[in-house]
Design a protein around this motif. Structure first.
Motif, PDB file in Angstrom:
ATOM      1  N   LYS A 165      48.061  39.338  51.632  1.00 25.22           N
ATOM      2  CA  LYS A 165      48.620  40.697  51.658  1.00 25.22           C
ATOM      3  C   LYS A 165      49.935  40.740  50.885  1.00 25.22           C
ATOM      4  CE  LYS A 165      50.100  44.367  54.772  1.00 25.22           C
ATOM      5  NZ  LYS A 165      50.285  44.764  56.194  1.00 25.22           N
ATOM      6  N   GLY A 166      50.779  39.765  51.113  1.00 29.15           N
ATOM      7  CA  GLY A 166      52.060  39.723  50.419  1.00 29.15           C
ATOM      8  C   GLY A 166      51.907  39.650  48.915  1.00 29.15           C
ATOM      9  N   LYS A 167      51.000  38.784  48.460  1.00 28.14           N
ATOM     10  CA  LYS A 167      50.759  38.660  47.010  1.00 28.14           C
ATOM     11  C   LYS A 167      50.209  39.956  46.421  1.00 28.14           C
ATOM     12  CE  LYS A 167      50.084  33.661  46.678  1.00 28.14           C
ATOM     13  NZ  LYS A 167      49.129  32.575  46.397  1.00 28.14           N
ATOM     14  N   ALA A 168      49.319  40.599  47.163  1.00 29.09           N
ATOM     15  CA  ALA A 168      48.740  41.865  46.680  1.00 29.09           C
ATOM     16  C   ALA A 168      49.823  42.942  46.572  1.00 29.09           C
ATOM     17  CB  ALA A 168      47.622  42.315  47.623  1.00 29.09           C
ATOM     18  N   VAL A 169      50.715  42.994  47.539  1.00 35.96           N
ATOM     19  CA  VAL A 169      51.781  43.993  47.522  1.00 35.96           C
ATOM     20  C   VAL A 169      52.750  43.704  46.368  1.00 35.96           C
ATOM     21  CG1 VAL A 169      53.803  44.810  48.812  1.00 35.96           C
ATOM     22  CG2 VAL A 169      51.614  44.573  49.967  1.00 35.96           C
TER      23      VAL A 169
END
Length: 132
Positions: A125-129
């Motif tokens: 999720k962090g990488k996608a954001v």
């Protein structure tokens, strides 16, 4: 009668070593999960830092996005902390009966699997954001 006694002794010894092997296998499985995700701690911390920097720069111009970035960063921090908590409470030399040790290790396997899922999920999720 003598042969029966010898057979019983052999059976008991082989069952005991089989139980020890089972416990060692379970312990190895727990540590394999830990060893798989522990190296990702650095990635979690870097992604968290990047998100917080982005959030800080957007605080005035886009407070909604900044809040979302901060929330995602907090999730990464929680995931990282869950690993630290697990490692602090894990007893690699847990003592007890074979059944108690097995129960403990099975519980630890579930716990570290949850840590793994939390770390992998929050990192994805962090990488996608960050990429958006």
């Amino acid at each position: 009668m003598k042969n029966l006694s010898i057979l019983l002794i052999i059976l008991l010894v082989s069952c005991g070593s089989s139980k020890k092997e089972e416990l060692q296998t379970l312990k190895d499985e727990v540590m394999a999960i830990h060893d798989e995700v522990m190296p990702k701690i650095g990635e979690l911390r870097k992604a968290r830092k990047d998100l917080l920097l982005q959030a800080d720069s957007l605080m005035e111009s886009n407070p909604e996005r900044a809040a979302m970035l901060t929330t995602t960063a907090d999730e990464l921090g929680d995931a990282s902390e869950s690993m630290m908590v697990w490692m602090r409470q894990y007893e690699s030399e847990f003592e007890g009966t074979d059944d108690e040790i097995k129960q403990y290790l099975e519980g630890q396997k579930v716990a570290i699997q949850e840590v793994k899922e939390k770390m992998n999920g929050s990192l994805a999720k962090g990488k996608a954001v960050i990429e958006n």
